[in-house]
Scaffold this motif. Structure first.
Motif, PDB file in Angstrom:
ATOM      1  N   GLU A 161      22.697  16.110  28.162  1.00  0.00           N
ATOM      2  CA  GLU A 161      21.578  16.580  28.984  1.00  0.00           C
ATOM      3  C   GLU A 161      20.912  15.375  29.652  1.00  0.00           C
ATOM      4  O   GLU A 161      20.645  14.374  28.999  1.00  0.00           O
ATOM      5  CB  GLU A 161      20.593  17.288  28.049  1.00  0.00           C
ATOM      6  N   ARG A 178      21.950  20.116  32.296  1.00  0.00           N
ATOM      7  CA  ARG A 178      23.057  20.026  31.365  1.00  0.00           C
ATOM      8  C   ARG A 178      24.339  19.704  32.131  1.00  0.00           C
ATOM      9  O   ARG A 178      24.510  20.167  33.261  1.00  0.00           O
ATOM     10  CB  ARG A 178      23.227  21.373  30.661  1.00  0.00           C
ATOM     11  N   CYS A 203      19.309  15.461  25.078  1.00  0.00           N
ATOM     12  CA  CYS A 203      19.305  16.797  24.474  1.00  0.00           C
ATOM     13  C   CYS A 203      18.539  16.759  23.140  1.00  0.00           C
ATOM     14  O   CYS A 203      18.195  15.684  22.647  1.00  0.00           O
ATOM     15  CB  CYS A 203      20.746  17.263  24.266  1.00  0.00           C
TER      16      CYS A 203
END
Ligand code: GLA
Length: 626
Positions: free
Chosen positions: A98, A104, A160
Motif C-alpha cells: 500500500e 493498493r 499497509c
C-alpha cells in the motif's frame, strides 16, 4: 563459486520457462558458441514452480539444470521469490503493498508484495526450502540468487496495516521507551507527542512537512525489513546448502537500501548496471557505482549480474549501444573489480513488458551484430583466465558514502534542496577526470588507509563518526568536506553552538548562516577560526577554506563549484598530499585501472571512451604526479 569457473563468469539471466524445447536446444548450442560459463536461472519462475499453493513442479527445472551442467555452464540459481504467483494475492490480499496515500498495488506486473508480510515470508521460505533440498548437490549449482533487486519497484515503501504494526515493533526495539522516541523525534514540535505506540504511523500523506526524524527512521526500517526478507531465505540456504555462496543483485545506486548494512550478509556482492548510452557522464557514473560495489566488502571483487547488451526498454528514449560499447562497458566493470560479466537477458522475450529490452540473443537470432559482439566478448574473457583470483588495486583516495546521511539530507524544509548522489558524483568525477582511482568507504571504514578523504554532504552524523573523521586528519590525512555536513546528529537534531558542530574544530571555522541563491546554488556565511580562505564569494567572504590540523589538512567547500573549478581544487589538494593518477599523461576520455593477479602481476586495463577501444596489458611503471 570460484571452483566452478575457470575465469571471469560470462552469461546472463536465463528464462527458459518462456520458451519451448526447440529453443532450449538452440540455447545450449549458442551458449557453447559464446563461451557462456554462468547463467542466472529462474528469477521470475515462482508461478511456474508452484502453479497452485503447495503443488510444486520442478521437473522442468531439473531438465534445464542437467542440460546446463552437461554443457559446462554454472548456475546462479534464483530462489524465485522476487514475484509471487497471482494466487498469493487471491488467497491473501493483505500481502499486497500500500502506498502512502492508501493506494493498493495489484498483481499484473511484478514484485507486488509487502516486505513485512509474514504470509509472504512464509510462502517464500517454504519455496526456498524445497529448492535448496532438491538442488543442494546439483553439479551445476554455483551460487544462490535471493529475490531480485530488493528495493526496486514497490517492495520498499509499504504503508499497509501490517507494515504499520511492523514499524511500531521496529521502533520499540530501537528506542525501548516512548519517551526516548519522543525525544529522538523532537515531538515537542507541532504537537506531535506520542502517548501510545499505536498512535504512531508510517510517514503517510499528510497536510504539511512530515517529521524528518520519523521519515529517516522509516527509511531505515524499510531497508531493514527487506533485509529481514533476504535473511529469512538466507538462513534456509545456509542450513541446507552451507557450501554454496549466496548473493542478491543490487539495483543501480539508489538511496533505497543501506548497502553497507546489507553487505556483510552477502557472500559476494552483485550489481546491476545500466549506463545510458545517451548520457555523456554514463562512464563516470558507472565507475562510481563499481567503486561503491568494491567498497562494500573492503576492496573485494564483485559480480556484474546484469547489464544490457544494447538498449533497455524503460527510459523514455532507449538508444542502442553502438558497436564496441558493450565490450567497453564490460571491461570497465572488470577493471573496477567485477569477477563476472552477465547480462539481462540471454534471449530477448517474445511477449511481456520487456520484449523491446535487448538480449544476448536478439529477436532476429544469432546472425546479428549483438550476438556476434557477445560471442567475441565471451571468447576474449575466456582467454584471460589470469583475471580469476586477481583483485582490484587499492586507491590512495576514498569517498565517504553514508546512507543515513543521504536519507536525512533529502528530507524537506531545508535551506535549499540537496541531491546527495549528485554531490557524491561531482566529487568522484573530479578525481575520475584526472584518472585518479577512488575507493568508497563507509563512515566506520578504514579511513587511515587513505591519503585523501572526500566527504560530500555528511549532513547527519553521529558524534563518534565525526570524531573518527577528525582523528583521521589529526593523524595526517587530508580531508575535503563539502557544505551542509555535520549539521545534525543521527536523529536529525541540530548540533548547537554553530555549524558544522562536530567538524568546527577540524575545519577551523564556523558557519553562521546559510544563504542559498535564487538559482539554487549554495552559499553561506563562514567565520574563519584558524582556517584560511582559498577562494572567496563575490562579496569577499570565505567560500573555500584550508586548515592545517594536527599532522593533516582539512579543506572545506562552502559553495557549489563548477566541474572545472572542483577539478582544479582537487588537483591542487591531491598534489599536496601525494595522490597520483593511475597513469600519468592520459588524455581526456581515457581511463586505466589495474588488477593484481594471484601471482602478483599487475594487469592494466586501458579504456578509451573516445573510440571505444580496450587493451589489457601486463604491468608497467606507475605514472608520475600529473
Ligand atoms: C532489472 C531487473 C531485470 C530486468 C532489467 C531490465 O535489472 O532485475 O529483471 O527487468 O532490470 O533492465
Amino acid at each position: 563459486m570460484r571452483g566452478r569457473l575457470a575465469g571471469v563468469g560470462f552469461g546472463g539471466d536465463y528464462n527458459p520457462e518462456q520458451w519451448g524445447p526447440a529453443t532450449h536446444a538452440e540455447d545450449i548450442a549458442l551458449m557453447r558458441e559464446a563461451n557462456v560459463s554462468l547463467v542466472t536461472l529462474g528469477i521470475f519462475a515462482w508461478a511456474r514452480a508452484e502453479p497452485t499453493p503447495g503443488a510444486y513442479d520442478f521437473t522442468w527445472l531439473d531438465a534445464h539444470l542437467d542440460r546446463l551442467a552437461e554443457a559446462g555452464v554454472a548456475v546462479c540459481l534464483a530462489t524465485m521469490t522476487a514475484s509471487p504467483p497471482p494466487w498469493l494475492a487471491r488467497l491473501h490480499p493483505e500481502t499486497l503493498p500500500e502506498l502512502a496515500d492508501g493506494t493498493r498495488l495489484y498483481p499484473g506486473s511484478r514484485q507486488h508484495w509487502c516486505p513485512s508480510s509474514p504470509v509472504f515470508r512464509r510462502h517464500a521460505v517454504r519455496l526456498v526450502e524445497r529448492l535448496a533440498t532438491r538442488y543442494a548437490d546439483h553439479p551445476a549449482l554455483a551460487l544462490w540468487h535471493i529475490g531480485n533487486e530488493y528495493g526496486c519497484h514497490i517492495s520498499r515503501h509499504c504503508h499497509c496495516p501490517v507494515s504499520t504494526a511492523a514499524f511500531r515493533t521496529w521502533l520499540r526495539a530501537r528506542y525501548g521507551t516512548l519517551q526516548a522516541l519522543n525525544d529522538a523525534w523532537s515531538t515537542a514540535f507541532w504537537s506531535q507527542h506520542y502517548a501510545a505506540w499505536d498512535e504512531i504511523h508510517t510517514p503517510r500523506t499528510a497536510p504539511s512537512f512530515r517529521n524528518p526524524a520519523q521519515r529517516a527512521d522509516y527509511e531505515r526500517f524499510s531497508s531493514d525489513e527487506l533485509l529481514a526478507c533476504y535473511l529469512a531465505e538466507k538462513r534456509v540456504l545456509a542450513r541446507l546448502t552451507p557450501h554454496t555462496p549466496v548473493t542478491t543483485n543490487f539495483v543501480p545506486i539508489a538511496k533505497t537500501l543501506d548497502l553497507f548494512a546489507w553487505a556483510p550478509h552477502l557472500d559476494v556482492i552483485a550489481y546491476d548496471s545500466y549506463p545510458d548510452p545517451h548520457d555523456p557522464d554514463a562512464a563516470q557514473r558507472a565507475a562510481f557505482s563499481y567503486d561503491v560495489m568494491r567498497g562494500l566488502k573492503g576492496g573485494r571483487p564483485w559480480l556484474l549480474l546484469e547489464q544490457a547488451p544494447s538498449a533497455v526498454n524503460w527510459r523514455r528514449h532507449n538508444g542502442r549501444k553502438p558497436p564496441g560499447r558493450m565490450r567497453l562497458d564490460s571491461w570497465q566493470a572488470v577493471a573496477h573489480g567485477a569477477d563476472a560479466v552477465l547480462f539481462f537477458q540471454w534471449r530477448q522475450s517474445r511477449g511481456g513488458a520487456e520484449k523491446f529490452h535487448s538480449a544476448m540473443v536478439p529477436h532476429a537470432g544469432p546472425d546479428t551484430r549483438i550476438f556476434r559482439e557477445v560471442r567475441d566478448l565471451g571468447a576474449e574473457l575466456a582467454a584471460r583466465p589470469e583475471l580469476l583470483g586477481s583483485v582490484p588495486e587499492r586507491a590512495d583516495a576514498a569517498l565517504l558514502l553514508d546512507w543515513p546521511a543521504w536519507w536525512a539530507v533529502e528530507t524537506d524544509a531545508h535551506p535549499s534542496e540537496i541531491d546527495y548522489l549528485k554531490g557524491a558524483l561531482a566529487y568522484h568525477r573530479a578525481l575520475y577526470a584526472a584518472s585518479v582511482a577512488c575507493d568508497v568507504v563507509p563512515a566506520d571504514g578504514d579511513l587511515g588507509a587513505y591519503r585523501l578523504l572526500l566527504v560530500p554532504h555528511l549532513y547527519a552524523v553521529s558524534r563518534a563518526a565525526a570524531d573518527r573523521v577528525t582523528a583521521y586528519v589529526r593523524d595526517g590525512g587530508t580531508l575535503v568536506m563539502s557544505y551542509f555536513s555535520g549539521i545534525t546528529d543521527e536523529h536529525d537534531r541540530v548540533y548547537l553552538g554553530g555549524y558544522p558542530g562536530p567538524f568546527r574544530e577540524v575545519l577551523g571555522l564556523t558557519v553562521e548562516e546559510f544563504d542559498p541563491r535564487p538559482d539554487g546554488s549554495w552559499a553561506e556565511v563562514i567565520r574563519l577560526e584558524g582556517a584560511e580562505s582559498v577562494r572567496d564569494f563575490a562579496d569577499g567572504s570565505p567560500a573555500v577554506t584550508r586548515h592545517a590540523y594536527g599532522r593533516g589538512t582539512a579543506w572545506y567547500v562552502g559553495c557549489d563549484l563548477g566541474a572545472e573549478e572542483l577539478r582544479g581544487l582537487l588537483d591542487r589538494v591531491r598534489r599536496e598530499c601525494g595522490v597520483r593518477p593511475v597513469e600519468a599523461g592520459l588524455p581526456e576520455g581515457v581511463q586505466v585501472r589495474a588488477r593484481v593477479t594471484a601471482a602478483g602481476e599487475r594487469l592494466r586495463v586501458r579504456l578509451d571512451h573516445r573510440d571505444g577501444s580496450v587493451s589489457v596489458e601486463r604491468d608497467g611503471p606507475r605514472g608520475a604526479t600529473g
